[in-house]
Design a protein around this motif. Sequence first.
Motif, short mmCIF file in Angstrom:
data_model
loop_
_atom_site.label_atom_id
_atom_site.label_comp_id
_atom_site.label_asym_id
_atom_site.label_seq_id
_atom_site.Cartn_x
_atom_site.Cartn_y
_atom_site.Cartn_z
N ILE A 172 50.86 37.12 44.22
CA ILE A 172 50.13 38.20 43.20
C ILE A 172 48.75 38.50 43.62
CG2 ILE A 172 48.93 38.16 40.76
CD1 ILE A 172 51.15 36.63 39.78
N VAL A 173 47.74 37.62 44.40
CA VAL A 173 46.60 37.98 45.09
C VAL A 173 46.83 38.97 45.95
CG1 VAL A 173 44.58 37.10 46.13
CG2 VAL A 173 45.55 35.77 44.19
N ARG A 174 47.94 38.79 46.75
CA ARG A 174 48.09 39.64 47.92
C ARG A 174 48.48 41.07 47.50
NH1 ARG A 174 50.62 37.90 53.14
NH2 ARG A 174 50.98 39.80 53.99
N GLN B 23 38.99 41.53 34.65
CA GLN B 23 40.34 41.17 34.86
C GLN B 23 40.47 40.42 36.16
OE1 GLN B 23 42.44 41.37 32.15
NE2 GLN B 23 40.55 42.28 31.26
N ARG B 24 39.80 40.61 37.04
CA ARG B 24 39.75 39.99 38.35
C ARG B 24 39.31 38.50 38.20
NH1 ARG B 24 36.59 43.78 40.97
NH2 ARG B 24 37.82 45.67 41.53
N GLU B 25 38.49 38.45 37.63
CA GLU B 25 37.76 37.22 37.28
C GLU B 25 38.82 36.25 36.26
OE1 GLU B 25 35.68 33.70 37.55
OE2 GLU B 25 35.35 35.62 38.65
N LEU B 26 39.46 36.85 35.38
CA LEU B 26 40.71 35.93 34.96
C LEU B 26 41.52 35.67 35.90
CD1 LEU B 26 40.71 37.89 31.48
CD2 LEU B 26 39.77 35.65 31.78
N LEU B 27 41.79 36.45 36.63
CA LEU B 27 42.72 36.09 37.53
C LEU B 27 42.51 34.88 38.51
CD1 LEU B 27 45.88 36.82 39.17
CD2 LEU B 27 44.10 38.19 40.77
N LEU B 28 41.31 35.04 38.92
CA LEU B 28 40.81 34.14 39.99
C LEU B 28 40.67 32.75 39.29
CD1 LEU B 28 38.20 36.39 41.80
CD2 LEU B 28 40.35 35.97 42.62
N GLN C 61 54.15 42.64 50.28
CA GLN C 61 52.97 42.30 49.45
C GLN C 61 52.99 41.37 48.37
OE1 GLN C 61 51.65 45.71 47.00
NE2 GLN C 61 53.49 46.89 47.79
N TYR C 62 54.31 41.17 47.84
CA TYR C 62 54.54 40.56 46.58
C TYR C 62 54.68 38.80 47.03
CZ TYR C 62 55.22 44.89 44.35
OH TYR C 62 54.79 46.12 43.94
#
Length: 172
Positions: A53-55, A23-28, A84-85
């Motif tokens: 979103i990354v933060r 899921q992280r990879e999809l975000l990246l 944080q957003y």
Amino acid sequence: MTTATSTPLPDEHSELLRALAEQRELLLITVRGVTDAQARQRTTVSELTLGGIVRHLATAERVWARIMVTGDGELPDGMLDTGQYRMAEQDSLASLLESYATAAAGLQDAVGTMPDLGRTVLLPTTPWSPPEPIHWPVRRVLLHLIRETAQHAGHADIIREALDGASTTARR
């Protein structure tokens, strides 16, 4: 997948961490080739940005790793911080991605210390918590992080598509 000490993780640990990494990879994918200015840009009526979103997800992984390790019900620093957003002016996307990678490694290390994902931890009291204490198994914390990362990866995909037409499924 192994921890920093190179001790192999039990299968369930590895599978849940692998699902989170996917899921992280999809975000990246959604932030590849994005400038700092684009990472700060809103493309919908939402306040969400790619950098925000990354933060947020980096903060979430640090916060939940602490909750898993301590299980003391104390509110971790930054958990309720609305900043944080957002991607601050002094932030670069590269620094946010580095922070996210560090948080992901920290979470993996924390999971590596858990012999039993069924161990329950006391969740911190938040403004939206019910009055009685809430305990979650570490497994549920990991499932929560997978769900949250997947949800925000979808948000990021929409933001990126509105930004320049790119998405995780479109060829570039």
